[in-house]
Write a protein that holds these residues in place. Structure first.
Motif, PDB file in Angstrom:
ATOM      1  N   ALA A   1      48.412  11.911  46.179  1.00 39.06           N
ATOM      2  CA  ALA A   1      48.211  12.188  47.610  1.00 39.06           C
ATOM      3  C   ALA A   1      49.095  13.363  48.008  1.00 39.06           C
ATOM      4  N   ARG A   2      48.712  14.013  49.100  1.00 38.72           N
ATOM      5  CA  ARG A   2      49.561  15.087  49.614  1.00 38.72           C
ATOM      6  C   ARG A   2      49.626  14.986  51.139  1.00 38.72           C
ATOM      7  N   ARG A   3      50.773  15.387  51.686  1.00 38.12           N
ATOM      8  CA  ARG A   3      50.941  15.389  53.140  1.00 38.12           C
ATOM      9  C   ARG A   3      50.140  16.552  53.709  1.00 38.12           C
ATOM     10  N   ILE A   4      49.470  16.288  54.835  1.00 40.04           N
ATOM     11  CA  ILE A   4      48.694  17.346  55.470  1.00 40.04           C
ATOM     12  C   ILE A   4      48.929  17.340  56.965  1.00 40.04           C
ATOM     13  N   ASP A   5      48.639  18.462  57.589  1.00 36.61           N
ATOM     14  CA  ASP A   5      48.768  18.614  59.030  1.00 36.61           C
ATOM     15  C   ASP A   5      47.370  18.705  59.630  1.00 36.61           C
ATOM     16  N   VAL A   6      47.036  17.746  60.485  1.00 32.91           N
ATOM     17  CA  VAL A   6      45.760  17.764  61.204  1.00 32.91           C
ATOM     18  C   VAL A   6      46.006  17.946  62.697  1.00 32.91           C
ATOM     19  N   GLY A   7      47.177  18.496  63.027  1.00 33.10           N
ATOM     20  CA  GLY A   7      47.533  18.712  64.420  1.00 33.10           C
ATOM     21  C   GLY A   7      48.250  17.548  65.057  1.00 33.10           C
ATOM     22  N   GLN A   8      48.857  16.675  64.236  1.00 38.97           N
ATOM     23  CA  GLN A   8      49.472  15.457  64.768  1.00 38.97           C
ATOM     24  C   GLN A   8      50.801  15.688  65.485  1.00 38.97           C
ATOM     25  N   GLY A   9      51.425  16.814  65.332  1.00 38.85           N
ATOM     26  CA  GLY A   9      52.690  17.068  66.017  1.00 38.85           C
ATOM     27  C   GLY A   9      53.878  16.478  65.278  1.00 38.85           C
ATOM     28  N   PRO A  10      55.087  16.880  65.659  1.00 41.28           N
ATOM     29  CA  PRO A  10      56.289  16.477  64.921  1.00 41.28           C
ATOM     30  C   PRO A  10      56.863  15.108  65.286  1.00 41.28           C
ATOM     31  N   ASP A  11      56.523  14.564  66.443  1.00 43.28           N
ATOM     32  CA  ASP A  11      57.179  13.350  66.926  1.00 43.28           C
ATOM     33  C   ASP A  11      56.303  12.104  66.854  1.00 43.28           C
ATOM     34  N   VAL A  12      55.399  12.040  65.896  1.00 48.15           N
ATOM     35  CA  VAL A  12      54.527  10.876  65.772  1.00 48.15           C
ATOM     36  C   VAL A  12      55.131   9.881  64.791  1.00 48.15           C
ATOM     37  N   SER A  13      54.665   8.639  64.866  1.00 47.79           N
ATOM     38  CA  SER A  13      55.226   7.581  64.017  1.00 47.79           C
ATOM     39  C   SER A  13      54.385   7.348  62.766  1.00 47.79           C
ATOM     40  N   TRP A  14      53.591   8.324  62.383  1.00 45.70           N
ATOM     41  CA  TRP A  14      52.774   8.189  61.182  1.00 45.70           C
ATOM     42  C   TRP A  14      52.824   9.492  60.399  1.00 45.70           C
ATOM     43  N   THR A  15      52.460   9.412  59.129  1.00 44.99           N
ATOM     44  CA  THR A  15      52.370  10.572  58.256  1.00 44.99           C
ATOM     45  C   THR A  15      50.928  10.666  57.782  1.00 44.99           C
ATOM     46  N   VAL A  16      50.320  11.829  57.944  1.00 47.16           N
ATOM     47  CA  VAL A  16      48.943  12.016  57.506  1.00 47.16           C
ATOM     48  C   VAL A  16      48.963  12.459  56.046  1.00 47.16           C
ATOM     49  N   LEU A  17      48.173  11.754  55.242  1.00 44.19           N
ATOM     50  CA  LEU A  17      48.061  12.047  53.823  1.00 44.19           C
ATOM     51  C   LEU A  17      46.607  12.326  53.482  1.00 44.19           C
ATOM     52  N   ALA A  18      46.405  13.112  52.444  1.00 44.51           N
ATOM     53  CA  ALA A  18      45.066  13.307  51.888  1.00 44.51           C
ATOM     54  C   ALA A  18      45.058  12.676  50.506  1.00 44.51           C
ATOM     55  N   ASP A  19      43.978  11.948  50.197  1.00 44.36           N
ATOM     56  CA  ASP A  19      43.851  11.376  48.857  1.00 44.36           C
ATOM     57  C   ASP A  19      43.460  12.482  47.869  1.00 44.36           C
ATOM     58  N   ILE A  20      43.169  12.134  46.645  1.00 45.06           N
ATOM     59  CA  ILE A  20      42.887  13.134  45.620  1.00 45.06           C
ATOM     60  C   ILE A  20      41.577  13.879  45.857  1.00 45.06           C
ATOM     61  N   ASP A  21      40.746  13.402  46.781  1.00 47.37           N
ATOM     62  CA  ASP A  21      39.510  14.088  47.159  1.00 47.37           C
ATOM     63  C   ASP A  21      39.672  14.871  48.462  1.00 47.37           C
ATOM     64  N   GLY A  22      40.838  14.748  49.113  1.00 45.99           N
ATOM     65  CA  GLY A  22      41.067  15.428  50.376  1.00 45.99           C
ATOM     66  C   GLY A  22      40.762  14.598  51.604  1.00 45.99           C
ATOM     67  N   ASP A  23      40.396  13.310  51.429  1.00 55.16           N
ATOM     68  CA  ASP A  23      40.112  12.429  52.563  1.00 55.16           C
ATOM     69  C   ASP A  23      41.410  12.023  53.242  1.00 55.16           C
ATOM     70  N   GLU A  24      41.436  12.127  54.578  1.00 51.38           N
ATOM     71  CA  GLU A  24      42.645  11.832  55.330  1.00 51.38           C
ATOM     72  C   GLU A  24      42.843  10.336  55.547  1.00 51.38           C
ATOM     73  N   SER A  25      44.096   9.937  55.561  1.00 55.02           N
ATOM     74  CA  SER A  25      44.508   8.607  55.992  1.00 55.02           C
ATOM     75  C   SER A  25      45.876   8.774  56.632  1.00 55.02           C
ATOM     76  N   ALA A  26      46.331   7.753  57.326  1.00 53.82           N
ATOM     77  CA  ALA A  26      47.642   7.818  57.963  1.00 53.82           C
ATOM     78  C   ALA A  26      48.483   6.656  57.473  1.00 53.82           C
ATOM     79  N   CYS A  27      49.719   6.940  57.121  1.00 55.46           N
ATOM     80  CA  CYS A  27      50.666   5.889  56.769  1.00 55.46           C
ATOM     81  C   CYS A  27      51.531   5.667  57.997  1.00 55.46           C
TER      82      CYS A  27
END
Length: 176
Positions: free
Chosen positions: A100-126
């Motif tokens: 997985a890799r961390r990605i920026d989808v415009g979530q901003g710096p002060d959110v309580s989640w981290t956006v990740l992309a799986d090995i296909d590039g599909d987004e999820s949030a931890c």
């Protein structure tokens, strides 16, 4: 009667690879696998499978083959959260070690989640779990994670109810 959430279907050009990645990420089982379709479900669902009615069985992930690569941001994504006793940063590092890799989808710096992309590039949030007041609210003030004490209490009550139901034999008589 209400419909049951049966599964999320995820399109991919490499069904087996992505299904196995998500099985590893979630510690779930691959229960069906071909080059065109794979199904992943929680391990506990298999363990309790015979005792669960149709409406109690959890949704799975179904991976199906498509000929095109992912082209745009997902319109729906999964929110993932470690148990309150687990280290969220360690879980993110484990997912990154799986590819997985961390990605920026415009979530901003002060959110309580981290956006990740799986090995296909599909987004999820931890998502962060816990009792911090700032972490109980999601974007635009929408309620987020339950406080740890309430989450544990709900899980204990649910587990007791499922065990009571299973031991009483009522589940066998319930419609499927």
């Amino acid at each position: 009667m209400a419909l049951r959430w049966y599964s999320n279907v995820i399109e991919t050009t490499d069904v087996v690879r992505l299904a196995r990645w998500w099985a590893d990420a979630l510690d779930w089982d691959v229960i069906y696998e071909t080059d065109d379709e794979s199904v992943v479900i929680p391990k506990w669902a298999q363990e309790l499978g015979e005792r669960l009615t149709f409406h109690q069985f959890p949704p799975g992930l179904v991976f199906v083959r498509v000929d095109h690569e992912k082209a745009t941001k997902n319109r729906i994504h999964m929110d993932l959260a470690p148990h309150t006793s687990d280290d969220r940063d360690a879980e993110i590092a484990r997912l990154e070690a799986l590819g997985a890799r961390r990605i920026d989808v415009g979530q901003g710096p002060d959110v309580s989640w981290t956006v990740l992309a799986d090995i296909d590039g599909d987004e999820s949030a931890c998502c962060r779990r816990g009792s911090s007041e700032g972490m109980r609210k999601g974007p635009r003030g929408v309620p987020g994670a339950l406080p740890a004490e309430r989450e544990i209490s709900l899980r204990v009550r649910l587990r007791r109810a499922l065990l009571d139901l299973a031991s009483s034999g009522l589940n066998a008589a319930a419609p499927h």
